[in-house]
Design a protein around this motif. Structure first.
Motif, PDB file in Angstrom:
ATOM      1  N   CYS B  27       0.862  -1.183   0.000  1.00  0.00           N
ATOM      2  CA  CYS B  27       0.000   0.000   0.000  1.00  0.00           C
ATOM      3  C   CYS B  27       0.901   1.237   0.000  1.00  0.00           C
ATOM      4  O   CYS B  27       1.910   1.272   0.696  1.00  0.00           O
ATOM      5  CB  CYS B  27      -0.887  -0.045   1.248  1.00  0.00           C
ATOM      6  SG  CYS B  27      -1.889   1.421   1.483  1.00  0.00           S
ATOM      7  N   ARG B  28       0.509   2.237  -0.790  1.00  0.00           N
ATOM      8  CA  ARG B  28       1.361   3.428  -0.927  1.00  0.00           C
ATOM      9  C   ARG B  28       1.114   4.466   0.160  1.00  0.00           C
ATOM     10  O   ARG B  28       1.668   5.549   0.102  1.00  0.00           O
ATOM     11  CB  ARG B  28       1.119   4.087  -2.282  1.00  0.00           C
ATOM     12  CG  ARG B  28       1.785   3.382  -3.409  1.00  0.00           C
ATOM     13  CD  ARG B  28       2.249   4.360  -4.476  1.00  0.00           C
ATOM     14  NE  ARG B  28       2.971   3.636  -5.503  1.00  0.00           N
ATOM     15  CZ  ARG B  28       2.399   3.103  -6.571  1.00  0.00           C
ATOM     16  NH1 ARG B  28       1.123   3.252  -6.773  1.00  0.00           N
ATOM     17  NH2 ARG B  28       3.129   2.443  -7.434  1.00  0.00           N
ATOM     18  N   GLN B  70      -4.944   0.520   0.188  1.00  0.00           N
ATOM     19  CA  GLN B  70      -5.555  -0.803   0.207  1.00  0.00           C
ATOM     20  C   GLN B  70      -6.843  -0.845   1.035  1.00  0.00           C
ATOM     21  O   GLN B  70      -7.620  -1.785   0.940  1.00  0.00           O
ATOM     22  CB  GLN B  70      -4.535  -1.810   0.754  1.00  0.00           C
ATOM     23  CG  GLN B  70      -4.683  -3.186   0.160  1.00  0.00           C
ATOM     24  CD  GLN B  70      -3.660  -4.148   0.729  1.00  0.00           C
ATOM     25  OE1 GLN B  70      -3.968  -4.948   1.587  1.00  0.00           O
ATOM     26  NE2 GLN B  70      -2.435  -4.075   0.252  1.00  0.00           N
ATOM     27  N   CYS B  71      -7.068   0.186   1.862  1.00  0.00           N
ATOM     28  CA  CYS B  71      -8.278   0.176   2.690  1.00  0.00           C
ATOM     29  C   CYS B  71      -9.465   0.764   1.935  1.00  0.00           C
ATOM     30  O   CYS B  71     -10.546   0.913   2.489  1.00  0.00           O
ATOM     31  CB  CYS B  71      -8.039   0.936   3.987  1.00  0.00           C
ATOM     32  SG  CYS B  71      -7.509   2.623   3.714  1.00  0.00           S
ATOM     33  N   GLU B  72      -9.267   1.123   0.659  1.00  0.00           N
ATOM     34  CA  GLU B  72     -10.390   1.660  -0.114  1.00  0.00           C
ATOM     35  C   GLU B  72     -10.714   0.723  -1.269  1.00  0.00           C
ATOM     36  O   GLU B  72      -9.841   0.386  -2.079  1.00  0.00           O
ATOM     37  CB  GLU B  72     -10.053   3.064  -0.630  1.00  0.00           C
ATOM     38  CG  GLU B  72     -10.025   4.066   0.515  1.00  0.00           C
ATOM     39  CD  GLU B  72      -9.820   5.482   0.021  1.00  0.00           C
ATOM     40  OE1 GLU B  72     -10.228   5.800  -1.110  1.00  0.00           O
ATOM     41  OE2 GLU B  72      -9.233   6.266   0.785  1.00  0.00           O
ATOM     42  N   LYS B  73     -11.990   0.346  -1.292  1.00  0.00           N
ATOM     43  CA  LYS B  73     -12.422  -0.674  -2.260  1.00  0.00           C
ATOM     44  C   LYS B  73     -12.084  -0.309  -3.703  1.00  0.00           C
ATOM     45  O   LYS B  73     -11.750  -1.183  -4.492  1.00  0.00           O
ATOM     46  CB  LYS B  73     -13.936  -0.879  -2.131  1.00  0.00           C
ATOM     47  CG  LYS B  73     -14.335  -1.512  -0.815  1.00  0.00           C
ATOM     48  CD  LYS B  73     -15.842  -1.633  -0.728  1.00  0.00           C
ATOM     49  CE  LYS B  73     -16.260  -1.998   0.683  1.00  0.00           C
ATOM     50  NZ  LYS B  73     -17.604  -1.581   0.994  1.00  0.00           N
ATOM     51  N   CYS B  94      -1.674  -2.271   6.286  1.00  0.00           N
ATOM     52  CA  CYS B  94      -2.096  -2.496   7.668  1.00  0.00           C
ATOM     53  C   CYS B  94      -3.285  -3.447   7.619  1.00  0.00           C
ATOM     54  O   CYS B  94      -3.800  -3.767   6.553  1.00  0.00           O
ATOM     55  CB  CYS B  94      -2.476  -1.175   8.327  1.00  0.00           C
ATOM     56  SG  CYS B  94      -4.017  -0.505   7.707  1.00  0.00           S
ATOM     57  N   SER B  95      -3.736  -3.866   8.738  1.00  0.00           N
ATOM     58  CA  SER B  95      -4.813  -4.852   8.776  1.00  0.00           C
ATOM     59  C   SER B  95      -6.093  -4.324   8.126  1.00  0.00           C
ATOM     60  O   SER B  95      -6.951  -5.097   7.702  1.00  0.00           O
ATOM     61  CB  SER B  95      -5.063  -5.252  10.226  1.00  0.00           C
ATOM     62  OG  SER B  95      -6.421  -5.404  10.454  1.00  0.00           O
ATOM     63  N   LEU B  96      -6.203  -2.998   8.002  1.00  0.00           N
ATOM     64  CA  LEU B  96      -7.389  -2.430   7.342  1.00  0.00           C
ATOM     65  C   LEU B  96      -7.391  -2.797   5.866  1.00  0.00           C
ATOM     66  O   LEU B  96      -8.426  -3.106   5.292  1.00  0.00           O
ATOM     67  CB  LEU B  96      -7.416  -0.913   7.509  1.00  0.00           C
ATOM     68  CG  LEU B  96      -7.244  -0.418   8.943  1.00  0.00           C
ATOM     69  CD1 LEU B  96      -7.267   1.093   8.976  1.00  0.00           C
ATOM     70  CD2 LEU B  96      -8.322  -0.987   9.835  1.00  0.00           C
ATOM     71  N   MET B 104     -14.050  -7.942   0.617  1.00  0.00           N
ATOM     72  CA  MET B 104     -14.493  -7.878  -0.778  1.00  0.00           C
ATOM     73  C   MET B 104     -14.517  -9.267  -1.422  1.00  0.00           C
ATOM     74  O   MET B 104     -15.353  -9.542  -2.259  1.00  0.00           O
ATOM     75  CB  MET B 104     -13.561  -6.950  -1.578  1.00  0.00           C
ATOM     76  CG  MET B 104     -13.744  -5.487  -1.249  1.00  0.00           C
ATOM     77  SD  MET B 104     -12.498  -4.458  -2.073  1.00  0.00           S
ATOM     78  CE  MET B 104     -13.039  -4.494  -3.786  1.00  0.00           C
ATOM     79  N   TYR B 105     -13.572 -10.099  -1.035  1.00  0.00           N
ATOM     80  CA  TYR B 105     -13.486 -11.444  -1.638  1.00  0.00           C
ATOM     81  C   TYR B 105     -13.453 -12.485  -0.523  1.00  0.00           C
ATOM     82  O   TYR B 105     -12.401 -13.061  -0.218  1.00  0.00           O
ATOM     83  CB  TYR B 105     -12.229 -11.537  -2.524  1.00  0.00           C
ATOM     84  CG  TYR B 105     -12.115 -10.357  -3.458  1.00  0.00           C
ATOM     85  CD1 TYR B 105     -13.021 -10.203  -4.507  1.00  0.00           C
ATOM     86  CD2 TYR B 105     -11.154  -9.373  -3.255  1.00  0.00           C
ATOM     87  CE1 TYR B 105     -12.959  -9.085  -5.344  1.00  0.00           C
ATOM     88  CE2 TYR B 105     -11.080  -8.260  -4.087  1.00  0.00           C
ATOM     89  CZ  TYR B 105     -11.990  -8.123  -5.120  1.00  0.00           C
ATOM     90  OH  TYR B 105     -11.939  -7.022  -5.928  1.00  0.00           O
TER      91      TYR B 105
END
Ligand code: SF4
Ligand code: SF4
Lengths: 138, 234
Positions: B27-28, B70-73, B94-96, B104-105
């Motif tokens: 994740c950036r 990565q925490c945004e769909k 992070c875990s988020l 999502m999957y």
């Protein structure tokens, strides 16, 4: 069967690192030709990923050679490199891989003995440990 | 920001051992800043796993890349194919982030590559420190801008405990006592009178003790009609 030649990659800074190798050659010092040198502008340019990728691509051992710490052409390049080498060594140790496969060295371009000694040390390590592949160790 | 640390490599190797096709996703955002799960860390992890496989003669296909957040769909959706094409996803967010992919999957396996630790700040290069635990009712305007909940080992609300000595916390002598810091800050601000104020026991219902928290902003929420319209565009 001919003895397996170890595969060793040495990242050398273009200042004292490379110059010490050139001086050793010019003054007729003998050293093992199993080492492939990669010239970098500064030891500080070497990142953990470069070291890991060398191991991933088949190297038995990798070293970084930079200027002496208080005599680094770019001031802190050698210091940065040593920290990164240490981080990679820790990563290897966490996975149960010999961290001796990765080393940091410093040399002065005026010392003709430094480079052959470094090569000899890495060749010894690489021969002792063999390739990373478990099945292929003698 | 959220501060995390890579899990020990031995643990990651063990987690992934039964699987053949592995996707590592970083994740950036926060985890790139705290040098745990950005582009470089993903590359290094993938390379390290390949070296381990080289050692053990294990055949795994390991791919690594990063998404913006990565925490945004929306960002995860863009790499859906690459996620579903693997046996397991190792999240280097992070875990988020890991839970966003997991939600999502749900049939797909998503494992955490990082240990998510805290809300913290970079103090200097390579050093991060905790500053908040997200209690849901901030009081730092009364404590000189320093959080006694996160920065005091006992979350004391009315001055230091008896173990504060020489400005350090008895729980960890390397760490400053939050209440000494609060005192110094209030003094600097000429607001030392605040230290005399009595703070009653905190209402923790706004924190995690009240169960999982969900915040809603009605004005920002989409109506069913709007949602349908948005889906149609996508
Ligand atoms: S008082 Fe609560 S919200 Fe404010 S910094 Fe401390 S933990 Fe965070
Ligand atoms: S010494 Fe200070 S920071 Fe540590 S627990 Fe006591 S009051 Fe809190």
């Amino acid at each position: 069967m001919a003895e397996r030649r170890p595969k060793i990659i040495g990242f050398c800074c273009e200042r004292h690192g490379m110059d010490s190798a050139v001086l050793a050659a010019r003054t007729g010092k003998q050293f093992d030709a199993s080492v492939r040198l990669v010239q970098v502008p500064c030891a500080g340019r070497v990142d953990g990923i470069h070291i890991l990728q060398a191991l991933e691509d088949g190297a038995d051992a990798v070293f970084v050679l930079g200027c002496l710490e208080k005599n680094c052409y770019y001031d802190t390049g050698s210091i940065e490199a040593r920290k990164r080498v240490e981080y990679v060594r820790q990563m290897l140790a966490e996975m149960g891989i010999e961290k001796e496969r990765v080393e940091m060295f410093n040399a002065a371009s005026t010392n003709a003995w430094a480079f052959p000694e470094i090569v000899a040390k890495m060749v010894e390590v690489a021969k002792k440990l063999g390739p990373i592949e478990e099945g292929e160790r003698r | 920001m959220i501060v995390a640390k890579r899990k020990p490599l031995g643990e990651i190797v063990e987690m992934l051992a039964p699987y053949q096709k592995i996707t590592v996703i970083g994740c950036r955002s926060c985890v790139a800043i705290c040098l745990a799960g950005g582009e470089k860390e993903v590359k290094m992890l993938v390379s390290a796993l390949k070296i381990k496989n080289r050692k053990e003669g294990r055949k795994q296909q390991i791919d690594g890349f990063v998404v913006e957040r990565q925490c945004e769909k929306e960002w995860v959706k863009e790499v859906e194919e690459r996620i579903l094409d693997s046996d397991v996803t190792l999240s280097m967010a992070c875990s988020l982030g890991a839970q966003t992919i997991g939600d999502m999957y749900p049939k797909h396996l998503t494992f955490p590559g990082l240990n998510t630790g805290m809300f913290g700040v970079p103090e200097e290069q390579g050093v991060w420190s905790e500053k908040c635990i997200g209690c849901g009712n901030c009081i730092i305007h009364t404590t000189g801008g320093i959080c006694p909940i996160a920065r005091c080992a006992k979350s004391m609300l009315n001055g230091p405990c008896g173990g504060s000595a020489n400005g350090k916390c008895e729980v960890n002598l390397e760490v400053d006592c939050a209440w000494v810091a609060i005192y110094d800050r209030l003094k600097l601000q000429n607001r030392l009178d605040l230290i005399e104020n009595f703070t009653p026991a905190k209402d923790w219902s706004t924190s995690h003790s009240g169960g999982r928290r969900i915040y809603v902003r009605e004005d920002a929420k989409l109506s069913q009609h709007q949602k349908k319209g948005k889906e149609a565009v996508q």
